[in-house]
Design a protein around this motif. Structure first.
Motif, PDB file in Angstrom:
ATOM      1  N   PRO A  10      33.620  42.002  62.872  1.00  0.00           N
ATOM      2  CA  PRO A  10      33.236  40.895  63.745  1.00  0.00           C
ATOM      3  C   PRO A  10      34.347  40.166  64.482  1.00  0.00           C
ATOM      4  CG  PRO A  10      33.271  40.142  61.480  1.00  0.00           C
ATOM      5  CD  PRO A  10      33.612  41.608  61.462  1.00  0.00           C
ATOM      6  N   THR A  11      35.595  40.265  64.043  1.00  0.00           N
ATOM      7  CA  THR A  11      36.622  39.346  64.533  1.00  0.00           C
ATOM      8  C   THR A  11      37.433  39.927  65.682  1.00  0.00           C
ATOM      9  OG1 THR A  11      36.802  38.348  62.346  1.00  0.00           O
ATOM     10  CG2 THR A  11      38.587  37.917  63.882  1.00  0.00           C
ATOM     11  N   ASN A  12      37.583  39.138  66.740  1.00  0.00           N
ATOM     12  CA  ASN A  12      38.444  39.478  67.864  1.00  0.00           C
ATOM     13  C   ASN A  12      39.473  38.365  68.014  1.00  0.00           C
ATOM     14  OD1 ASN A  12      39.325  40.836  70.326  1.00  0.00           O
ATOM     15  ND2 ASN A  12      38.344  39.148  71.424  1.00  0.00           N
ATOM     16  N   TYR A  13      40.758  38.737  68.078  1.00  0.00           N
ATOM     17  CA  TYR A  13      41.825  37.742  68.187  1.00  0.00           C
ATOM     18  C   TYR A  13      42.699  38.097  69.381  1.00  0.00           C
ATOM     19  CZ  TYR A  13      46.061  35.077  67.170  1.00  0.00           C
ATOM     20  OH  TYR A  13      47.147  34.225  67.264  1.00  0.00           O
ATOM     21  N   ARG A  14      43.087  37.083  70.134  1.00  0.00           N
ATOM     22  CA  ARG A  14      43.974  37.287  71.272  1.00  0.00           C
ATOM     23  C   ARG A  14      44.852  36.065  71.461  1.00  0.00           C
ATOM     24  NH1 ARG A  14      40.145  37.563  76.551  1.00  0.00           N
ATOM     25  NH2 ARG A  14      42.135  37.304  77.615  1.00  0.00           N
ATOM     26  N   ARG A  15      46.020  36.269  72.063  1.00  0.00           N
ATOM     27  CA  ARG A  15      46.931  35.165  72.348  1.00  0.00           C
ATOM     28  C   ARG A  15      47.680  35.472  73.620  1.00  0.00           C
ATOM     29  NH1 ARG A  15      52.163  35.890  71.308  1.00  0.00           N
ATOM     30  NH2 ARG A  15      52.477  33.691  70.903  1.00  0.00           N
ATOM     31  N   GLY A  16      48.245  34.436  74.237  1.00  0.00           N
ATOM     32  CA  GLY A  16      49.015  34.614  75.459  1.00  0.00           C
ATOM     33  C   GLY A  16      49.160  33.290  76.182  1.00  0.00           C
ATOM     34  N   PRO A  17      49.665  33.304  77.414  1.00  0.00           N
ATOM     35  CA  PRO A  17      49.812  32.063  78.188  1.00  0.00           C
ATOM     36  C   PRO A  17      48.471  31.569  78.720  1.00  0.00           C
ATOM     37  CG  PRO A  17      51.314  33.796  78.949  1.00  0.00           C
ATOM     38  CD  PRO A  17      50.299  34.446  78.068  1.00  0.00           C
ATOM     39  N   TRP A  18      48.342  30.253  78.879  1.00  0.00           N
ATOM     40  CA  TRP A  18      47.192  29.668  79.555  1.00  0.00           C
ATOM     41  C   TRP A  18      47.675  28.763  80.680  1.00  0.00           C
ATOM     42  CZ3 TRP A  18      45.764  24.317  79.442  1.00  0.00           C
ATOM     43  CH2 TRP A  18      46.505  23.522  78.566  1.00  0.00           C
ATOM     44  N   ARG A  19      46.849  28.659  81.719  1.00  0.00           N
ATOM     45  CA  ARG A  19      47.185  27.841  82.881  1.00  0.00           C
ATOM     46  C   ARG A  19      45.941  27.108  83.369  1.00  0.00           C
ATOM     47  NH1 ARG A  19      52.143  29.585  84.824  1.00  0.00           N
ATOM     48  NH2 ARG A  19      52.759  31.697  84.267  1.00  0.00           N
ATOM     49  N   VAL A  20      46.188  26.130  84.230  1.00  0.00           N
ATOM     50  CA  VAL A  20      45.092  25.377  84.831  1.00  0.00           C
ATOM     51  C   VAL A  20      45.265  25.397  86.342  1.00  0.00           C
ATOM     52  CG1 VAL A  20      43.983  23.134  85.049  1.00  0.00           C
ATOM     53  CG2 VAL A  20      44.856  23.868  82.849  1.00  0.00           C
ATOM     54  N   ARG A  21      44.187  25.688  87.040  1.00  0.00           N
ATOM     55  CA  ARG A  21      44.186  25.623  88.501  1.00  0.00           C
ATOM     56  C   ARG A  21      42.915  24.924  88.920  1.00  0.00           C
ATOM     57  NH1 ARG A  21      45.557  30.781  92.371  1.00  0.00           N
ATOM     58  NH2 ARG A  21      46.204  29.593  94.209  1.00  0.00           N
ATOM     59  N   GLY A  22      43.047  23.782  89.590  1.00  0.00           N
ATOM     60  CA  GLY A  22      41.874  22.981  89.881  1.00  0.00           C
ATOM     61  C   GLY A  22      41.238  22.524  88.582  1.00  0.00           C
ATOM     62  N   GLN A  23      39.977  22.858  88.386  1.00  0.00           N
ATOM     63  CA  GLN A  23      39.249  22.493  87.166  1.00  0.00           C
ATOM     64  C   GLN A  23      38.966  23.723  86.306  1.00  0.00           C
ATOM     65  OE1 GLN A  23      39.924  19.212  87.524  1.00  0.00           O
ATOM     66  NE2 GLN A  23      37.908  18.763  86.704  1.00  0.00           N
ATOM     67  N   VAL A  24      39.798  24.749  86.431  1.00  0.00           N
ATOM     68  CA  VAL A  24      39.552  25.999  85.716  1.00  0.00           C
ATOM     69  C   VAL A  24      40.735  26.347  84.828  1.00  0.00           C
ATOM     70  CG1 VAL A  24      39.158  28.486  85.948  1.00  0.00           C
ATOM     71  CG2 VAL A  24      37.998  26.881  87.477  1.00  0.00           C
ATOM     72  N   VAL A  25      40.448  26.564  83.543  1.00  0.00           N
ATOM     73  CA  VAL A  25      41.447  27.028  82.579  1.00  0.00           C
ATOM     74  C   VAL A  25      41.411  28.551  82.558  1.00  0.00           C
ATOM     75  CG1 VAL A  25      42.068  27.132  80.134  1.00  0.00           C
ATOM     76  CG2 VAL A  25      41.306  24.977  81.138  1.00  0.00           C
ATOM     77  N   THR A  26      42.576  29.168  82.702  1.00  0.00           N
ATOM     78  CA  THR A  26      42.679  30.623  82.704  1.00  0.00           C
ATOM     79  C   THR A  26      43.462  31.085  81.491  1.00  0.00           C
ATOM     80  OG1 THR A  26      42.606  30.731  85.128  1.00  0.00           O
ATOM     81  CG2 THR A  26      43.499  32.643  83.971  1.00  0.00           C
ATOM     82  N   LEU A  27      42.881  32.014  80.733  1.00  0.00           N
ATOM     83  CA  LEU A  27      43.572  32.659  79.625  1.00  0.00           C
ATOM     84  C   LEU A  27      44.072  34.012  80.113  1.00  0.00           C
ATOM     85  CD1 LEU A  27      41.048  32.056  76.684  1.00  0.00           C
ATOM     86  CD2 LEU A  27      42.747  30.473  77.647  1.00  0.00           C
ATOM     87  N   ALA A  28      45.387  34.221  80.044  1.00  0.00           N
ATOM     88  CA  ALA A  28      45.965  35.474  80.520  1.00  0.00           C
ATOM     89  C   ALA A  28      45.478  36.644  79.686  1.00  0.00           C
ATOM     90  CB  ALA A  28      47.491  35.394  80.482  1.00  0.00           C
ATOM     91  N   PRO A  29      45.503  37.865  80.235  1.00  0.00           N
ATOM     92  CA  PRO A  29      45.078  39.046  79.476  1.00  0.00           C
ATOM     93  C   PRO A  29      45.894  39.214  78.203  1.00  0.00           C
ATOM     94  CG  PRO A  29      45.365  39.566  81.797  1.00  0.00           C
ATOM     95  CD  PRO A  29      45.928  38.198  81.597  1.00  0.00           C
ATOM     96  N   SER A  30      45.279  39.821  77.195  1.00  0.00           N
ATOM     97  CA  SER A  30      45.940  40.058  75.917  1.00  0.00           C
ATOM     98  C   SER A  30      45.441  41.379  75.359  1.00  0.00           C
ATOM     99  CB  SER A  30      45.649  38.919  74.933  1.00  0.00           C
ATOM    100  OG  SER A  30      46.165  39.200  73.653  1.00  0.00           O
ATOM    101  N   GLY A  31      46.348  42.371  75.201  1.00  0.00           N
ATOM    102  CA  GLY A  31      45.926  43.675  74.714  1.00  0.00           C
ATOM    103  C   GLY A  31      44.926  44.304  75.655  1.00  0.00           C
ATOM    104  N   ASN A  32      43.780  44.712  75.121  1.00  0.00           N
ATOM    105  CA  ASN A  32      42.722  45.292  75.941  1.00  0.00           C
ATOM    106  C   ASN A  32      41.773  44.251  76.506  1.00  0.00           C
ATOM    107  OD1 ASN A  32      43.589  47.966  75.488  1.00  0.00           O
ATOM    108  ND2 ASN A  32      42.504  48.031  73.525  1.00  0.00           N
ATOM    109  N   ASN A  33      42.039  42.976  76.226  1.00  0.00           N
ATOM    110  CA  ASN A  33      41.175  41.904  76.705  1.00  0.00           C
ATOM    111  C   ASN A  33      41.650  41.413  78.058  1.00  0.00           C
ATOM    112  OD1 ASN A  33      39.496  41.536  74.250  1.00  0.00           O
ATOM    113  ND2 ASN A  33      41.465  41.005  73.338  1.00  0.00           N
ATOM    114  N   PRO A  34      40.821  41.509  79.098  1.00  0.00           N
ATOM    115  CA  PRO A  34      41.234  41.021  80.409  1.00  0.00           C
ATOM    116  C   PRO A  34      41.225  39.497  80.491  1.00  0.00           C
ATOM    117  CG  PRO A  34      38.998  41.871  80.507  1.00  0.00           C
ATOM    118  CD  PRO A  34      39.499  42.147  79.122  1.00  0.00           C
ATOM    119  N   VAL A  35      41.538  38.977  81.670  1.00  0.00           N
ATOM    120  CA  VAL A  35      41.619  37.536  81.877  1.00  0.00           C
ATOM    121  C   VAL A  35      40.275  36.876  81.586  1.00  0.00           C
ATOM    122  CG1 VAL A  35      41.010  37.654  84.327  1.00  0.00           C
ATOM    123  CG2 VAL A  35      42.417  35.770  83.505  1.00  0.00           C
ATOM    124  N   ARG A  36      40.310  35.640  81.106  1.00  0.00           N
ATOM    125  CA  ARG A  36      39.099  34.864  80.860  1.00  0.00           C
ATOM    126  C   ARG A  36      39.295  33.463  81.418  1.00  0.00           C
ATOM    127  NH1 ARG A  36      36.220  34.777  75.071  1.00  0.00           N
ATOM    128  NH2 ARG A  36      36.275  36.989  75.597  1.00  0.00           N
TER     129      ARG A  36
END
Length: 248
Positions: free
Chosen positions: A86-112
């Motif tokens: 069940p568990t998915n773990y990811r880490r990386g840089p995060w940023r804010v643009r306007g009112q949107v928080v972006t999580l950078a891609p991590s491993g096979n996980n694309p941007v969120r």
């Protein structure tokens, strides 16, 4: 890599037409005198822990814990309830643009991406840049606290700029610019030797990523107390003093 419905452009940017330029801290804009200061992630007021269980198409829900650290790094843990693995773990840089928080891609996980809503809530965006919506479904992560990110006794990863001169060693955290002394316990002597081999010039800061614990100690000179890091593991050291949010 094909985007899923969870990884999306930012709706607030009107599909980017109104948001060209650098990513900036949350809350900056024409009326904010700090709008041109590009510091990457928003240490204040968005840094903290966000948790909730969001809907899932093929499981009982996704128990989510998202930590936005003031040093511009995030940790995201998702537990897919009812799945054998069940568990998915990811880490990386995060940023804010306007009112949107972006999580950078991590491993096979694309941007969120998430939209910032009132009361420090984050709402998941879909593949069309719209808020995730379904009947009787809530895709919001609720802000819990930021008290466990810097308080004494907290153990976590820290990224920042490290300088050691004579009897003083100083660590300035990326994103928040919070300054910590280095406690005489832990790996401080080894860290100073490694710093001497890594720095380009005497007294020049280097980039440092460590696992450390926050403690309160008596200041070395004078009276009073200060916050210090007890370093238990050096994860990365580089000669160029560049924080994650400064990388484009």
């Amino acid at each position: 890599m094909q985007p899923s419905r969870f990884f999306v452009p930012a709706i607030i940017c009107l599909l980017f037409s109104a948001c060209q330029g650098r990513e900036q801290p949350y809350g900056t804009g024409p009326d904010n005198p700090a709008a041109d200061k590009d510091t990457g992630a928003a240490a204040t007021p968005l840094a903290g822990v966000y948790t909730d269980t969001v809907p899932c198409n093929d499981c009982r829900g996704i128990a989510t814990r998202l930590t936005l650290k003031p040093d511009s790094l995030y940790e995201l843990q998702e537990v897919y309830l009812g799945r054998p693995d069940p568990t998915n773990y990811r880490r990386g840089p995060w940023r804010v643009r306007g009112q949107v928080v972006t999580l950078a891609p991590s491993g096979n996980n694309p941007v969120r991406r998430y939209q910032v809503e009132a009361a420090r809530k984050l709402r998941l965006l879909d593949a069309d840049g719209k808020l995730m919506q379904a009947a009787n479904a809530d895709y919001t992560l609720n802000y819990q606290s930021d008290g466990n990110l810097n308080e004494a006794g907290t153990t976590r990863e820290f990224t920042g700029l490290y300088t050691a001169e004579a009897n003083a060693a100083v660590f300035v955290e990326c994103g928040s610019d919070k300054q910590y002394a280095l406690a005489p316990t832990g790996l401080t002597p080894d860290l100073q030797r490694q710093y001497g081999n890594t720095r380009k010039e005497a007294g020049q800061p280097v980039f440092l990523r460590v696992s450390a614990t926050v403690k309160t100690q008596t200041v070395q000179f004078g009276t009073g107390t200060e916050e210090a890091l007890v370093v238990d593991k050096v994860l990365e050291m580089k000669p160029d003093p560049v924080c994650p949010q400064a990388v484009r």
